[in-house]
Design an enzyme around this catalytic site. Structure first.
Site, short mmCIF file in Angstrom:
data_model
loop_
_atom_site.label_atom_id
_atom_site.label_comp_id
_atom_site.label_asym_id
_atom_site.label_seq_id
_atom_site.Cartn_x
_atom_site.Cartn_y
_atom_site.Cartn_z
N ARG A 261 5.07 7.10 -2.25
CA ARG A 261 6.25 6.54 -2.22
C ARG A 261 7.26 7.54 -2.90
O ARG A 261 8.43 7.34 -2.81
CB ARG A 261 6.51 5.13 -2.23
CG ARG A 261 6.46 4.38 -3.72
CD ARG A 261 6.22 2.91 -3.64
NE ARG A 261 5.57 2.30 -4.97
CZ ARG A 261 4.40 2.40 -5.46
NH1 ARG A 261 3.28 2.49 -4.41
NH2 ARG A 261 4.28 1.65 -6.56
N LYS A 503 -6.16 -3.82 3.60
CA LYS A 503 -6.85 -2.94 4.33
C LYS A 503 -8.37 -3.16 4.17
O LYS A 503 -9.11 -2.95 5.30
CB LYS A 503 -6.55 -1.45 3.17
CG LYS A 503 -5.23 -0.90 3.36
CD LYS A 503 -5.32 0.56 2.61
CE LYS A 503 -4.08 1.42 2.46
NZ LYS A 503 -3.95 2.57 1.89
#
Length: 535
Positions: A261, A503
């Site tokens: 990010r 995930k």
């Protein structure tokens, strides 16, 4: 002052500030505007409409000192392992430093490598724009499809939306969602012979990105000769060998000290460097570097990222306000709230301190927003008259299009901040209704509905024009703000274990699907949903 004592003073002054009105503080403290506004890297920040009193403002600065913000800042820029759970440096400032800088990651010099990658990016971007780098059939590239997700998508996407020409020479489209509709929309109207696909994945194992990259590869393969396919596939990754094995003809690397990010300053934004032109990209880097210089050198009480962070900590922990809205008054910045959601909530949505003990105070608030004036006709009703107080942040651009003043746009931003602070009393609402011709009885009945409590805080961030430099400065401002908040909350702003759990579980569910149904150890709700969705 110890950290515990600083928090005690913070709590006491916050409680006192909660009993006052913001508008009254201007009279009580004539220097309030000058003290609580600052200019940095071409931006102007006005935090005078925040809820803090002068005593609370000073207590916030003492808390920053007691939390060793300056020491942690020095550690960040020195390339120490500030990401302690993964043993990594966090050196996004190195990516936008001028050539010849001397950044080190855990003692290893990295600036020469940054300069080399940047030079390769420039050469490739210029070659694509000139046609020297062309597709399999020799035709110039006219479109780029950028495939990524999370930090590999939101950063470049906000840059493109903010700076794109109305009629770009090279179109740039983004695909992030694994839903095939996203890829279908991105490819609509494109010619495979003139389309370049840039696949961005730090590990080159991200499920969504690889699935979308496979779809893009199949689309290209249906029209292009096999021997020229690699010209249409570029990888941006910290695992270049995996990108090469996938079929990328060329890769641009970044290192593990670049957090996803925080990575838009790296090769992650190669597609923007190509589509915008390299000079635009470099100007954006320069704007961010100017904010870095300000963050490192300005004293705490005049430091824009630190003051912006302290305002949020004061609202969240001092006044129990667990949400904040960001309203950019510029259509080009429409994706800024989404970018900030990931930057702030993924960084600081943490439940334990750096030493692993549970936090005892609130950390990151919920961040949401829409461009003004759109948001005014949606959620602004709640922030004006809802029972919760939601601090607002207005990002204002004086001239947004064709270099003309956009007073109808920014006047709305000023009015919203003023209305949030001043409100409207029941008496004023009643008098207004009577002035409109309503009877006293009807005016009295309607007055409570037209009353605004006011005393709701906001911050204004102002730029003259949305230039590449201004965009770089404002994005770096928010990065450093996020870091400072993490220091004060004593959390690690640079890992994201919550993302990883989902995930792992998604892969397990897919295994069950491939096996024909839910496994015995799956919980009843998830098992029933899987059965229904499998038909």
């Amino acid at each position: 002052m110890s950290r515990d004592d600083a928090w005690k003073t913070f709590d006491r002054t916050a409680a006192e500030a909660g009993q006052t009105r913001i508008v009254d503080q201007f009279a009580a403290d004539p220097d309030r505007l000058a003290r609580m506004s600052v200019e940095a890297a071409g931006l102007y920040l006005d935090l005078s409409k925040q809820s803090w009193t002068r005593a609370a403002f000073d207590a916030c600065l003492d808390l920053a000192r007691a939390s060793d913000v300056e020491g942690r800042r020095a550690a960040l820029f020195a390339g120490e392992a500030v990401n302690l759970t993964e043993g990594r440096a966090v050196l996004h400032p190195a990516l936008r430093a001028a050539p010849g800088a001397d950044f080190k990651a855990l003692g290893e010099p990295v600036s020469a490598e940054v300069d080399a990658v940047r030079a390769d990016m420039k050469a490739y971007a210029d070659a694509v724009r000139s046609g020297a780098e062309a597709g399999a059939t020799g035709r110039k590239f006219e479109a780029i499809v950028h495939v990524g997700i999370g930090g590999s998508d939101l950063g470049p996407r906000v840059v493109w939306d903010a700076l794109r020409p109305l009629d770009p020479a090279i179109d740039l489209r983004f695909v992030a969602n694994i839903d095939p509709r996203d890829m279908a929309e991105a490819l609509t109207g494109l010619d495979p012979e003139t389309t370049l696909v840039v696949v961005v994945s730090k590990t080159f194992t991200t499920q969504e990105t690889l699935a979308n990259a496979e779809a893009a590869k199949a689309w290209l393969a249906a029209s292009l000769p096999a021997e020229g396919m690699t010209k249409h596939f570029i990888g941006v990754t910290a695992a270049p060998e995996k990108a090469g094995a996938f079929g990328c003809g060329r890769t641009f690397a970044f290192r593990d000290w670049v957090g996803g990010r925080y990575s838009l300053w790296s090769a992650v934004s190669l597609s923007c460097g190509i589509a915008l032109g390299w000079d635009v990209f470099e100007q954006m880097l320069a704007g961010a570097a100017a904010m870095d210089d300000h963050f490192v050198s300005a004293p705490l009480e005049r430091n824009a990222p630190i003051l912006l962070a302290l305002a949020q900590v004061f609202n969240v922990d001092g006044l129990n306000r667990p949400a904040r809205t960001v309203a950019p008054y510029a259509h080009a910045l429409r994706r800024l709230p989404s970018f900030l959601q990931q930057l702030e909530m993924e960084s600081n949505g943490k439940r334990v301190h750096r030493n692993g003990t549970p936090v005892t105070r609130q950390t990151c608030p919920v961040v949401f927003g829409e461009p003004g004036t759109n948001g005014q006709h949606a959620f602004f009703q709640q922030i004006h008259q809802g029972p919760q107080t939601v601090p607002a942040e207005f990002v204002i651009v004086a001239k947004t299009h064709d270099d003309a003043p956009e007073s109808p746009l920014w006047s709305n931003a000023l009015a919203q901040g003023q209305a949030l602070m001043l409100g409207k009393t029941t008496e004023a609402a009643k008098a207004e209704a009577q002035a409109q011709g309503l009877s006293e009885e009807e005016a009295t009945r309607l007055a409570p509905h037209r009353t605004f409590t006011g005393n709701r805080p906001s911050t204004a961030i102002v730029m003259e024009r949305l230039t590449p430099q201004a965009l770089g400065a404002v994005l770096a401002l928010y990065e450093h703000k996020t870091f400072v908040e993490g220091v004060i909350w004593d959390i690690n702003s640079f890992d994201q274990w919550g993302v990883e759990l989902g995930k792992v579980l998604a892969k397990a569910i897919l295994k069950d699907v491939d096996a024909g149904g839910p496994s015995a150890d799956l919980d009843p709700s998830t098992a029933a949903l899987m059965t229904r969705l499998m038909g």
